[in-house]
Motif scaffolding. Structure first.
Motif, PDB file in Angstrom:
ATOM      1  N   ASP A 122       0.846  -1.201   0.000  1.00  0.00           N
ATOM      2  CA  ASP A 122       0.000   0.000   0.000  1.00  0.00           C
ATOM      3  C   ASP A 122       0.881   1.251   0.000  1.00  0.00           C
ATOM      4  O   ASP A 122       1.880   1.303   0.704  1.00  0.00           O
ATOM      5  CB  ASP A 122      -0.878  -0.009   1.253  1.00  0.00           C
ATOM      6  CG  ASP A 122      -1.796   1.192   1.272  1.00  0.00           C
ATOM      7  OD1 ASP A 122      -2.746   1.225   0.479  1.00  0.00           O
ATOM      8  OD2 ASP A 122      -1.517   2.131   2.035  1.00  0.00           O
ATOM      9  N   ASN A 151      -5.930  14.660   2.325  1.00  0.00           N
ATOM     10  CA  ASN A 151      -5.304  15.225   1.121  1.00  0.00           C
ATOM     11  C   ASN A 151      -6.026  16.534   0.784  1.00  0.00           C
ATOM     12  O   ASN A 151      -7.087  16.532   0.153  1.00  0.00           O
ATOM     13  CB  ASN A 151      -5.403  14.241  -0.052  1.00  0.00           C
ATOM     14  CG  ASN A 151      -4.719  14.802  -1.304  1.00  0.00           C
ATOM     15  OD1 ASN A 151      -4.572  16.022  -1.431  1.00  0.00           O
ATOM     16  ND2 ASN A 151      -4.325  13.934  -2.205  1.00  0.00           N
ATOM     17  N   TRP A 209       0.160  14.505   5.807  1.00  0.00           N
ATOM     18  CA  TRP A 209      -0.422  13.604   4.802  1.00  0.00           C
ATOM     19  C   TRP A 209       0.725  12.916   4.069  1.00  0.00           C
ATOM     20  O   TRP A 209       1.422  13.535   3.269  1.00  0.00           O
ATOM     21  CB  TRP A 209      -1.322  14.342   3.807  1.00  0.00           C
ATOM     22  CG  TRP A 209      -2.031  13.414   2.865  1.00  0.00           C
ATOM     23  CD1 TRP A 209      -1.801  13.254   1.530  1.00  0.00           C
ATOM     24  CD2 TRP A 209      -3.064  12.482   3.195  1.00  0.00           C
ATOM     25  NE1 TRP A 209      -2.636  12.298   1.014  1.00  0.00           N
ATOM     26  CE2 TRP A 209      -3.416  11.792   2.002  1.00  0.00           C
ATOM     27  CE3 TRP A 209      -3.750  12.144   4.372  1.00  0.00           C
ATOM     28  CZ2 TRP A 209      -4.410  10.810   1.964  1.00  0.00           C
ATOM     29  CZ3 TRP A 209      -4.738  11.176   4.338  1.00  0.00           C
ATOM     30  CH2 TRP A 209      -5.063  10.522   3.139  1.00  0.00           C
ATOM     31  N   ALA A 256       0.361  10.057   2.334  1.00  0.00           N
ATOM     32  CA  ALA A 256      -0.176   9.350   1.151  1.00  0.00           C
ATOM     33  C   ALA A 256       0.260   7.888   1.152  1.00  0.00           C
ATOM     34  O   ALA A 256       0.301   7.244   0.116  1.00  0.00           O
ATOM     35  CB  ALA A 256       0.219  10.025  -0.157  1.00  0.00           C
ATOM     36  N   SER A 257       0.556   7.372   2.323  1.00  0.00           N
ATOM     37  CA  SER A 257       0.723   5.946   2.587  1.00  0.00           C
ATOM     38  C   SER A 257      -0.106   5.674   3.820  1.00  0.00           C
ATOM     39  O   SER A 257       0.285   6.054   4.931  1.00  0.00           O
ATOM     40  CB  SER A 257       2.186   5.590   2.890  1.00  0.00           C
ATOM     41  OG  SER A 257       2.812   4.996   1.818  1.00  0.00           O
ATOM     42  N   MET A 258      -1.254   5.022   3.632  1.00  0.00           N
ATOM     43  CA  MET A 258      -2.163   4.830   4.764  1.00  0.00           C
ATOM     44  C   MET A 258      -1.457   4.170   5.930  1.00  0.00           C
ATOM     45  O   MET A 258      -1.665   4.554   7.096  1.00  0.00           O
ATOM     46  CB  MET A 258      -3.366   3.988   4.336  1.00  0.00           C
ATOM     47  CG  MET A 258      -4.443   3.891   5.396  1.00  0.00           C
ATOM     48  SD  MET A 258      -5.768   2.792   4.835  1.00  0.00           S
ATOM     49  CE  MET A 258      -7.067   3.274   6.000  1.00  0.00           C
TER      50      MET A 258
HETATM   51  P1  P6P Z   1      -3.986  10.260  -2.550  1.00  0.00           P
HETATM   52  C1  P6P Z   1      -2.115   4.859  -1.462  1.00  0.00           C
HETATM   53  O1  P6P Z   1      -2.274   4.871  -2.874  1.00  0.00           O
HETATM   54  C2  P6P Z   1      -3.490   4.932  -0.832  1.00  0.00           C
HETATM   55  O2  P6P Z   1      -4.246   3.820  -1.204  1.00  0.00           O
HETATM   56  C3  P6P Z   1      -3.362   5.037   0.686  1.00  0.00           C
HETATM   57  O3  P6P Z   1      -2.262   4.352   1.177  1.00  0.00           O
HETATM   58  C4  P6P Z   1      -3.232   6.539   0.912  1.00  0.00           C
HETATM   59  O4  P6P Z   1      -3.721   6.952   2.165  1.00  0.00           O
HETATM   60  C5  P6P Z   1      -4.067   7.127  -0.227  1.00  0.00           C
HETATM   61  O5  P6P Z   1      -4.152   6.125  -1.240  1.00  0.00           O
HETATM   62  C6  P6P Z   1      -3.423   8.355  -0.824  1.00  0.00           C
HETATM   63  O6  P6P Z   1      -4.339   8.873  -1.782  1.00  0.00           O
HETATM   64  O7  P6P Z   1      -5.274  10.582  -3.284  1.00  0.00           O
HETATM   65  O8  P6P Z   1      -3.638  11.289  -1.507  1.00  0.00           O
HETATM   66  O9  P6P Z   1      -2.822   9.939  -3.447  1.00  0.00           O
END
Ligand code: P6P
Length: 334
Positions: A116, A208, A242, A244-246
C-alpha cells in the motif's frame, strides 16, 4: 529489558490466554515471514531492479508497480502450502485465489493489500503491507467470493507491516495492539511496543487537502474549524500531516493520536471515496478500535459495514475517538 520474539509472544498468548488458536498463530507467522521477504525486496530499491512500473494494470485499473506484483506473489507463494488457509483475496487480483488442490486447506481466509502506498515506492517514502484474517464458513474447503463478504467485526486478526527507517509489524488478534521491530541481523520480529493506545483527543489531522473543492459540507465544516485554530470553535490549534501511505499515517496515529480522513467527494458518483473496505479500511479499523480509537465511514462504525463487493471502496474516518465522533456527528446533521 529482555525482549521477546513474535513467536514467543504468540505462543505465550496462546498458552496463557488461549486467545490465539494454534492454526491462527502459524498463519500469522507465515504472513510475518512473507513481510520480511517483501521488506528485503523493498529495501533493495534500484539495486534490486524492482522499481518502476510493471506496465500492467490491476483490477482497480491502476498501473501496477513491479513491487506491487512481486509483493503479491510473495504473499501468495508463502501462504499456499502452509495449510492454514482456504483462500486468499488481494487488491492486486480480480477475484479470490483458492488454495491449489496439491496442498491441504485450512479454516482461515487471508485478505491483503500487498504493497500500500505504491505512489511512494519510487521516491523512497514509507510503504506497507496490510492484512486481514477471516474465518472460512465451517467446513468450507472452497469458499466463494461471497464468503469473503463479512463485516469487519468478524475479523479474527489484522495487521500491517511498515517498510520505513525500521521495518515494523503491528498486529492485533482482538486482544490489544502490539508492535514488533524486524531485527535484520537475526531475521526475527522483536516485540518493541506492547498494548498501543491512541489518545482520545488530538491536534493533528491527515487529509489530502488538494481535494478541498470536492469535499461535501460536513468535511469542509470540520476542516475549516480545525484550521480556525485556538480562536475557532474547537479552541485549539491543529497540525496537518499527509504521507499518502495509509500504513504510515495510521502508524503515526497509533503512536501519537490524530484523525485520518479519506472522505467521499463530489468527484465520484458512488460517494465511496478511494480506499477499499475489505483489505484497507477494515483491518486498520480493527487495529484502531483495539487501541482505543474509533473508525467510521462517516455514517456508521466501519466494522459494522456489511460488504457488498470484494473491492468496494468506502469513506474512511479513523483515529482519536473524540475527533472521529465529532466529524461523524457532523455527517449525521446533514
Ligand atoms: P492520494 C495509497 O495509494 C493509498 O491507497 C493510501 O495508502 C493513501 O492513504 C491514499 O491512497 C493516498 O491517496 O489521493 O492522496 O494519493
Amino acid at each position: 529489558m529482555k525482549r521477546i520474539s513474535l513467536t514467543q509472544y504468540l505462543v505465550e498468548e496462546q498458552r496463557l490466554n488461549n486467545n490465539i488458536p494454534a492454526e491462527l498463530r502459524l498463519l500469522i507467522e507465515v504472513v510475518a515471514r512473507a513481510c520480511k521477504t517483501i521488506s528485503h525486496a523493498v529495501g533493495k530499491g534500484a539495486l534490486g531492479e524492482v522499481l518502476g512500473s510493471a506496465e500492467t494494470e490491476n483490477i482497480q485499473g491502476e498501473v501496477q508497480k513491479k513491487l506491487d506484483v512481486l509483493s503479491n506473489e510473495i504473499l501468495l507463494e508463502a501462504n499456499e502450502w502452509g495449510g492454514h488457509l482456504a483462500a486468499m483475496a488481494s487488491e492486486e487480483m480480480e477475484t479470490i485465489h483458492l488454495i491449489p488442490n496439491r496442498y491441504p486447506k485450512g479454516e482461515y481466509m487471508l485478505l491483503f493489500d500487498p504493497l500500500d502506498g505504491s505512489s511512494n515506492i519510487d521516491v523512497n517514502v514509507s510503504i506497507g503491507t496490510i492484512f486481514s484474517v477471516l474465518k472460512a464458513p465451517e467446513g468450507m474447503e472452497t469458499p466463494t467470493e461471497q464468503d469473503f463478504l463479512q463485516a469487519g467485526s468478524k475479523q479474527v486478526a489484522a495487521g500491517y507491516a511498515l517498510y520505513g527507517p525500521q521495518t515494523l509489524l503491528v498486529l492485533t488478534t482482538g486482544h490489544g495492539v502490539n508492535c514488533f521491530t524486524l531485527d535484520r541481523e537475526m531475521g526475527s520480529w522483536v516485540l518493541t511496543q506492547r498494548d498501543m493506545k491512541i489518545p482520545v483527543d488530538t491536534q493533528e489531522f491527515a487529509i489530502n487537502a488538494s481535494n478541498t473543492r470536492h469535499w461535501y459540507p460536513p468535511v469542509t465544516r470540520y476542516v475549516d474549524e480545525m484550521l480556525a485554530g485556538s480562536t475557532g470553535p474547537l479552541g485549539k490549534n491543529f497540525n496537518m500531516r499527509w504521507i499518502a501511505s495509509m500504513v504510515a499515517d495510521v502508524h503515526r496515529i497509533l503512536n501519537r493520536g490524530g484523525i485520518f480522513m479519506y472522505p467521499a467527494d463530489a468527484r465520484e458518483p458512488d460517494k465511496a471515496g478511494k480506499l477499499r473496505l475489505m483489505y484497507e479500511a477494515n483491518p486498520m479499523s480493527m487495529l484502531v478500535e483495539q487501541a482505543g480509537g474509533a473508525a467510521t465511514n462517516g455514517k456508521q462504525r466501519m466494522l459494522d459495514v456489511q460488504p457488498e463487493k470484494l473491492h468496494q471502496r468506502v469513506p474512511v474516518f479513523l483515529g482519536s475517538k473524540n475527533e472521529v465522533e465529532r466529524v461523524t456527528a457532523y455527517h449525521q446533521e446533514t
